[in-house]
Design a protein around this motif. Structure first.
Motif, PDB file in Angstrom:
ATOM      1  N   THR A  96      32.350  40.619  27.037  1.00 21.12           N
ATOM      2  CA  THR A  96      33.014  39.626  27.881  1.00 21.12           C
ATOM      3  C   THR A  96      34.520  39.677  27.674  1.00 21.12           C
ATOM      4  O   THR A  96      35.297  39.656  28.633  1.00 21.12           O
ATOM      5  CB  THR A  96      32.491  38.219  27.557  1.00 21.12           C
ATOM      6  OG1 THR A  96      31.071  38.198  27.657  1.00 21.12           O
ATOM      7  CG2 THR A  96      33.078  37.190  28.507  1.00 21.12           C
ATOM      8  N   THR A  97      34.938  39.747  26.422  1.00 21.98           N
ATOM      9  CA  THR A  97      36.366  39.804  26.103  1.00 21.98           C
ATOM     10  C   THR A  97      37.013  41.052  26.672  1.00 21.98           C
ATOM     11  O   THR A  97      38.120  40.996  27.227  1.00 21.98           O
ATOM     12  CB  THR A  97      36.566  39.757  24.579  1.00 21.98           C
ATOM     13  OG1 THR A  97      35.966  38.560  24.061  1.00 21.98           O
ATOM     14  CG2 THR A  97      38.035  39.788  24.217  1.00 21.98           C
ATOM     15  N   ALA A  98      36.331  42.191  26.545  1.00 21.45           N
ATOM     16  CA  ALA A  98      36.884  43.451  27.044  1.00 21.45           C
ATOM     17  C   ALA A  98      37.130  43.395  28.542  1.00 21.45           C
ATOM     18  O   ALA A  98      38.193  43.817  29.030  1.00 21.45           O
ATOM     19  CB  ALA A  98      35.932  44.603  26.705  1.00 21.45           C
ATOM     20  N   ILE A  99      36.178  42.870  29.300  1.00 19.77           N
ATOM     21  CA  ILE A  99      36.337  42.783  30.752  1.00 19.77           C
ATOM     22  C   ILE A  99      37.453  41.808  31.109  1.00 19.77           C
ATOM     23  O   ILE A  99      38.242  42.047  32.033  1.00 19.77           O
ATOM     24  CB  ILE A  99      35.015  42.368  31.414  1.00 19.77           C
ATOM     25  CG1 ILE A  99      33.929  43.409  31.136  1.00 19.77           C
ATOM     26  CG2 ILE A  99      35.194  42.199  32.923  1.00 19.77           C
ATOM     27  CD1 ILE A  99      32.542  42.985  31.586  1.00 19.77           C
ATOM     28  N   ALA A 100      37.552  40.711  30.367  1.00 19.64           N
ATOM     29  CA  ALA A 100      38.591  39.713  30.644  1.00 19.64           C
ATOM     30  C   ALA A 100      39.993  40.275  30.438  1.00 19.64           C
ATOM     31  O   ALA A 100      40.956  39.783  31.047  1.00 19.64           O
ATOM     32  CB  ALA A 100      38.384  38.483  29.755  1.00 19.64           C
ATOM     33  N   PHE A 101      40.123  41.310  29.597  1.00 25.57           N
ATOM     34  CA  PHE A 101      41.427  41.934  29.385  1.00 25.57           C
ATOM     35  C   PHE A 101      41.989  42.543  30.674  1.00 25.57           C
ATOM     36  O   PHE A 101      43.171  42.894  30.732  1.00 25.57           O
ATOM     37  CB  PHE A 101      41.331  43.045  28.329  1.00 25.57           C
ATOM     38  CG  PHE A 101      41.296  42.549  26.917  1.00 25.57           C
ATOM     39  CD1 PHE A 101      41.904  41.363  26.554  1.00 25.57           C
ATOM     40  CD2 PHE A 101      40.654  43.285  25.925  1.00 25.57           C
ATOM     41  CE1 PHE A 101      41.867  40.901  25.246  1.00 25.57           C
ATOM     42  CE2 PHE A 101      40.612  42.840  24.616  1.00 25.57           C
ATOM     43  CZ  PHE A 101      41.225  41.651  24.269  1.00 25.57           C
ATOM     44  N   ALA A 156      38.277  37.283  35.700  1.00 27.67           N
ATOM     45  CA  ALA A 156      39.555  37.969  35.528  1.00 27.67           C
ATOM     46  C   ALA A 156      40.381  37.942  36.807  1.00 27.67           C
ATOM     47  O   ALA A 156      41.604  37.771  36.768  1.00 27.67           O
ATOM     48  CB  ALA A 156      39.311  39.410  35.078  1.00 27.67           C
ATOM     49  N   MET A 157      39.712  38.090  37.957  1.00 23.24           N
ATOM     50  CA  MET A 157      40.417  38.027  39.236  1.00 23.24           C
ATOM     51  C   MET A 157      40.988  36.632  39.479  1.00 23.24           C
ATOM     52  O   MET A 157      42.147  36.481  39.887  1.00 23.24           O
ATOM     53  CB  MET A 157      39.452  38.406  40.361  1.00 23.24           C
ATOM     54  CG  MET A 157      39.112  39.877  40.430  1.00 23.24           C
ATOM     55  SD  MET A 157      40.488  40.866  41.067  1.00 23.24           S
ATOM     56  CE  MET A 157      40.548  40.313  42.759  1.00 23.24           C
ATOM     57  N   PHE A 158      40.185  35.610  39.240  1.00 26.62           N
ATOM     58  CA  PHE A 158      40.668  34.234  39.411  1.00 26.62           C
ATOM     59  C   PHE A 158      41.873  33.969  38.506  1.00 26.62           C
ATOM     60  O   PHE A 158      42.862  33.362  38.923  1.00 26.62           O
ATOM     61  CB  PHE A 158      39.555  33.235  39.090  1.00 26.62           C
ATOM     62  CG  PHE A 158      38.555  33.037  40.200  1.00 26.62           C
ATOM     63  CD1 PHE A 158      38.972  32.766  41.490  1.00 26.62           C
ATOM     64  CD2 PHE A 158      37.195  33.104  39.950  1.00 26.62           C
ATOM     65  CE1 PHE A 158      38.059  32.573  42.521  1.00 26.62           C
ATOM     66  CE2 PHE A 158      36.270  32.918  40.965  1.00 26.62           C
ATOM     67  CZ  PHE A 158      36.697  32.651  42.258  1.00 26.62           C
TER      68      PHE A 158
END
Length: 291
Positions: A96-101, A156-158
């Motif tokens: 989850t953290t990796a994608i949020a980066f 991440a887009m939001f």
């Protein structure tokens, strides 16, 4: 201790607080809806934000002439929080953290059509490569693909849109007004939906809700201090220390071990983010007037 080093240390402390708050939210999400989690996090954070504003210029710092802008930003923040917490429930913490980066990479890509900014070749190429890193982590169509990954990409887009609106309107608004309303709107939205998802918390869970709120506002305070002491281009790359905490907390509490592709994709995303930060730092130095 130099101001730059202080800024880096504050940044690392803020990222640690964010990581702990995320881990608490993931734990709470095993029983409670993301709506209830966001409601309590914002309910606890909002008075603390008002208190900080009071000691940094008074409550007049919460006034605004653009309520519509804050409403839109608040709705985007609501989408960010709900998608991210839902992703925490569905995915390992590190993934989850990796994608949020990817959020800063989306800022670079979206700033062209939404802000009309001219993005130079290096950050544009880095952002595209970073997005490929997101695909490595998400692996659409692969055996390891999960719907939760798309939910975190949406988060991440939001969040990228929240940052873009801050870039566009933040210069003409008080800082704490921006923070206050982006917290108030999610509180009101989740509060309106709360009766349909309410689960009476266990006594231990009440401490979890309180802890998530406190770590959230602690992160906000530390990150603010970080950017006061150090240039953004110097402090921002230390946001990636969050991956270390995500791996450690995920392993410690849930026995999660990311697979090789998560590490490969994360390395690509972080490398792209560092390239963009390096370019921004060089551009800032070149634009700085000389004596």
């Amino acid at each position: 201790m130099s101001p730059s080093l202080q800024g880096i240390l504050w940044m690392c402390a803020g990222v640690f607080c964010l990581s702990v708050g995320d881990a608490i939210s993931k734990w709470l999400g095993e029983v409670h809806s993301p709506i209830q989690i966001i409601f309590f996090r914002t309910l606890i954070s909002l008075p603390l934000i008002a208190l900080i504003a009071h000691f940094n210029g008074g409550l007049r710092k919460l006034t605004t002439r653009r309520p519509g802008v804050h409403l839109v930003r608040g709705l985007l923040a609501t989408g960010t929080m709900l998608c991210f917490v839902f992703g925490l429930v569905l995915l390992p913490l590190a993934e989850t953290t990796a994608i949020a980066f990817a959020a800063p990479l989306f800022v670079t890509l979206l700033s062209v059509p939404l802000l009309g900014e001219r993005v130079e070749r290096l950050p544009l190429v880095a952002a595209i490569i970073g997005f490929l890193g997101v695909l490595v982590v998400v692996r659409p169509g692969g055996a390891g693909f999960q719907l939760g990954a798309l939910v975190v990409v949406a988060a991440a887009m939001f969040y990228a849109l929240v940052m873009i609106t801050a870039r566009r309107y933040g210069v003409r608004e008080y800082l704490w007004a921006m923070v206050f309303y982006v917290t108030l709107v999610p509180l009101l939205v989740t509060g309106a939906m709360l009766p349909w998802v309410w689960q009476t918390p266990w006594p231990l869970h009440w401490w979890g809700f309180i802890g998530a709120g406190i770590f959230g506002i602690g992160a906000m305070a530390c990150l603010t201090l970080a950017f006061r002491h150090a240039p953004a281009a110097l402090a921002a790359p230390f946001d990636y220390t969050g991956m270390l905490w995500a791996v450690l907390l995920g392993w410690w509490f849930w026995g999660e071990m990311p697979d090789l592709w998560v590490y490969v994709g994360t390395a690509i995303i972080i490398g792209s983010g560092l390239a963009i930060a390096y370019h921004e730092r060089r551009t800032t130095i070149k634009r700085r007037p000389t004596a």
